[in-house]
Write a protein that holds these residues in place. Structure first.
Motif, PDB file in Angstrom:
ATOM      1  N   HIS A 205      27.108  38.723  46.136  1.00  0.00           N
ATOM      2  CA  HIS A 205      27.908  39.857  46.635  1.00  0.00           C
ATOM      3  C   HIS A 205      26.991  41.020  46.986  1.00  0.00           C
ATOM      4  O   HIS A 205      26.639  41.841  46.135  1.00  0.00           O
ATOM      5  CB  HIS A 205      28.956  40.288  45.612  1.00  0.00           C
ATOM      6  CG  HIS A 205      29.981  41.236  46.172  1.00  0.00           C
ATOM      7  ND1 HIS A 205      31.335  40.979  46.156  1.00  0.00           N
ATOM      8  CD2 HIS A 205      29.849  42.438  46.787  1.00  0.00           C
ATOM      9  CE1 HIS A 205      31.991  41.980  46.728  1.00  0.00           C
ATOM     10  NE2 HIS A 205      31.105  42.888  47.113  1.00  0.00           N
TER      11      HIS A 205
ATOM     12  N   HIS B 114      25.680  43.957  50.320  1.00  0.00           N
ATOM     13  CA  HIS B 114      25.975  44.619  51.598  1.00  0.00           C
ATOM     14  C   HIS B 114      24.661  45.158  52.168  1.00  0.00           C
ATOM     15  O   HIS B 114      24.269  46.279  51.845  1.00  0.00           O
ATOM     16  CB  HIS B 114      26.964  45.771  51.412  1.00  0.00           C
ATOM     17  CG  HIS B 114      28.294  45.361  50.857  1.00  0.00           C
ATOM     18  ND1 HIS B 114      29.288  44.828  51.653  1.00  0.00           N
ATOM     19  CD2 HIS B 114      28.778  45.368  49.597  1.00  0.00           C
ATOM     20  CE1 HIS B 114      30.342  44.543  50.895  1.00  0.00           C
ATOM     21  NE2 HIS B 114      30.058  44.854  49.653  1.00  0.00           N
TER      22      HIS B 114
ATOM     23  N   VAL C 267      28.668  40.217  51.998  1.00  0.00           N
ATOM     24  CA  VAL C 267      30.115  40.214  52.205  1.00  0.00           C
ATOM     25  C   VAL C 267      30.619  41.414  53.009  1.00  0.00           C
ATOM     26  O   VAL C 267      31.394  42.205  52.527  1.00  0.00           O
ATOM     27  CB  VAL C 267      30.866  40.062  50.859  1.00  0.00           C
ATOM     28  CG1 VAL C 267      30.874  38.616  50.413  1.00  0.00           C
ATOM     29  CG2 VAL C 267      30.264  40.942  49.778  1.00  0.00           C
TER      30      VAL C 267
ATOM     31  N   LYS D 142      35.653  37.471  54.596  1.00  0.00           N
ATOM     32  CA  LYS D 142      35.886  38.431  53.506  1.00  0.00           C
ATOM     33  C   LYS D 142      37.188  39.167  53.781  1.00  0.00           C
ATOM     34  O   LYS D 142      37.388  39.694  54.871  1.00  0.00           O
ATOM     35  CB  LYS D 142      34.721  39.429  53.454  1.00  0.00           C
ATOM     36  CG  LYS D 142      34.945  40.664  52.593  1.00  0.00           C
ATOM     37  CD  LYS D 142      34.768  40.367  51.119  1.00  0.00           C
ATOM     38  CE  LYS D 142      34.927  41.629  50.267  1.00  0.00           C
ATOM     39  NZ  LYS D 142      33.837  42.596  50.423  1.00  0.00           N
TER      40      LYS D 142
ATOM     41  N   HIS E 195      35.140  41.129  42.225  1.00  0.00           N
ATOM     42  CA  HIS E 195      35.368  42.225  41.261  1.00  0.00           C
ATOM     43  C   HIS E 195      36.367  41.802  40.173  1.00  0.00           C
ATOM     44  O   HIS E 195      36.006  41.793  39.022  1.00  0.00           O
ATOM     45  CB  HIS E 195      35.804  43.532  41.942  1.00  0.00           C
ATOM     46  CG  HIS E 195      35.019  43.853  43.173  1.00  0.00           C
ATOM     47  ND1 HIS E 195      33.642  43.985  43.140  1.00  0.00           N
ATOM     48  CD2 HIS E 195      35.375  44.027  44.476  1.00  0.00           C
ATOM     49  CE1 HIS E 195      33.196  44.237  44.364  1.00  0.00           C
ATOM     50  NE2 HIS E 195      34.222  44.261  45.192  1.00  0.00           N
TER      51      HIS E 195
ATOM     52  N   ASP F 188      27.160  43.776  44.345  1.00  0.00           N
ATOM     53  CA  ASP F 188      27.688  44.823  45.242  1.00  0.00           C
ATOM     54  C   ASP F 188      26.588  45.797  45.652  1.00  0.00           C
ATOM     55  O   ASP F 188      26.877  46.939  46.027  1.00  0.00           O
ATOM     56  CB  ASP F 188      28.857  45.588  44.594  1.00  0.00           C
ATOM     57  CG  ASP F 188      29.932  45.946  45.607  1.00  0.00           C
ATOM     58  OD1 ASP F 188      29.749  45.669  46.816  1.00  0.00           O
ATOM     59  OD2 ASP F 188      30.963  46.508  45.197  1.00  0.00           O
TER      60      ASP F 188
END
Ligand SMILES: [Zn+2]
Length: 420
Positions: A74, A76, A123, A202, A265, A332
């Motif tokens: 996960h 970005h 994602v 996603k 999450h 994340d």
């Protein structure tokens, strides 16, 4: 040909391929020799019994622990932990050319690789369109260093389900996702994204969250079950999977009823939902660490929400672990700055009760299974890609040693920071 000599090897073979060799290699082995030909591992054997081919280049890792390259499921790469003081998330979309954002994404990709993360499931690009497809092509073409990327392009949410928001209603603002309303638009968006190179789809199944009148965590749901089913049906037809951002409540329930493949999450998962995840084989990517830092002040609504989220998250993680939900490592990162150590998530997983071995598997063989790459990545075994890292010390005894990766090989090539 490259030969790696290791002191200790954690090959993390998950008992998916039930050969004697792979089952055995779940436990650490000492004094191993790994032979690499091209971009693949040719053999793994005891140093005492292996014959060194004369033409081989030997890399001495005999004082290190060797592991498969790590997988963050996960990330970005197109986010940089946007500082509110500098305009936050919105400025990223409103002020910067896509080329600037792409340039920064190349730095994110390099950061991941130098920390031993040789594969990322990224994602969504947060308003940068299909930029992740381009970065992936540049990495695969050898133009820039970076991990193997599984990309999900634009992501999907609904009207009222994603920033940019809070502007005058007369203004048509750009959004950080592709907005759909209705199953027809949902299916069309999935088709477009798959057509343009998405490896995963996603979907945001919840958006805003706040504390309700009984002190409970409330999350605003976004897509309906029918909308999500259209996306999942389309993606599965292409043999691709769907990752669903879902905090809790109605949205998380719709994600499961709609057949999503991974819950992202999953801050608050009920016992019934955990049972449903086990039954359906749904993956869980908890992204713990990011919810345990940077809370708002305790006396503000945002601060109370942040504390509530953390309090329920640990319970969900522990219940899921106990019930045997398939858990993968995800951070994340990008939501937090890329200067943070990616491996800090390991410490949270272990702190909350996961064994170090299982935590490492969640970032190697387990994640490979989710990515339909079992036996190819996340293991040190004959036939796998030569994605290999080394650390000093034993991460099974002290998981924190993974925050200091000293050797990285991806696709049979040693990554160096020379010329940086
Ligand atoms: Zn995220």
């Amino acid at each position: 040909m490259n030969i790696l000599r290791s002191m200790l090897i954690l090959s993390m073979a998950f008992p998916l391929v039930a050969t004697a060799q792979q089952t055995k290699s779940n436990s650490p082995r000492h004094d191993q020799v790994i032979v690499i030909r091209g971009n693949r591992i040719e053999s793994v054997s005891n140093a005492s019994s292996s014959k060194m081919p004369a033409d081989a280049k030997v890399i001495d890792l005999s004082h290190s622990t060797v592991l498969p390259g790590l997988i963050d499921s996960h990330t970005h790469i197109f986010l940089q932990g946007e500082d509110p003081a500098q305009g936050g998330y919105d400025a990223n979309i409103l002020k910067y050319p896509l080329s600037f954002r792409a340039a920064r994404a190349t730095v994110s990709a390099r950061r991941a690789l130098e920390q031993g993360f040789t594969t990322l499931r990224d994602v969504e690009t947060e308003g940068a369109g299909y930029g992740d497809v381009g970065i992936k092509q540049a990495i695969e073409g050898g133009y820039i260093p970076g991990p193997r990327l599984f990309v999900s392009t634009r992501a999907i949410s609904t009207t009222g389900g994603y920033p940019l928001e809070g502007y005058a209603p007369e203004l048509e603002m750009p959004k950080g996702v592709q907005v759909i309303d209705g199953p027809v638009e949902a299916r069309k968006a999935a088709r477009e994204q798959l057509d343009h190179g998405a490896d995963w789809i996603k979907v945001y199944m919840t958006h805003r969250s706040w504390i309700g009148k009984n002190g409970e965590l409330v999350s605003q749901p976004t897509l309906t079950v029918e909308e999500l089913k259209a996306v999942v049906d389309e993606a599965h037809g292409w043999t691709k999977k769907v990752a669903c951002h879902a905090y809790n409540g109605i949205g998380l329930q719709r994600a499961l009823d709609g057949g999503c493949d991974s819950i992202e999450h999953g801050l608050e998962i009920t016992d019934a939902q955990i049972a449903q995840m086990v039954k359906q084989g749904t993956w869980y990517c908890p992204t713990l660490a990011v919810y345990y830092t940077d809370w708002g002040p305790a006396d503000t609504p945002a601060g109370q929400r942040d504390r509530k989220r953390a309090a329920v998250h640990i319970q969900s993680f522990q219940k899921a672990m106990k019930a045997g939900v398939k858990i993968v490592f995800g951070t994340d990162i990008g939501g937090i700055p890329w200067t943070e150590p990616i491996a800090q998530e390991f410490s949270r997983m272990v702190e909350f009760g996961m064994s170090p071995t299982d935590a490492i598997k969640s970032a190697s063989s387990r994640a490979a299974e989710m990515l339909d790459m079992e036996g190819q990545i996340g293991v040190i075994a004959p036939g796998a890609y030569a994605d290999i890292i080394a650390v000093s010390g034993d991460p099974v005894r002290d998981i924190k040693v993974l925050e200091n990766v000293q050797f990285v090989m991806k696709d049979g090539k040693v990554f160096t920071t020379e010329g940086k």
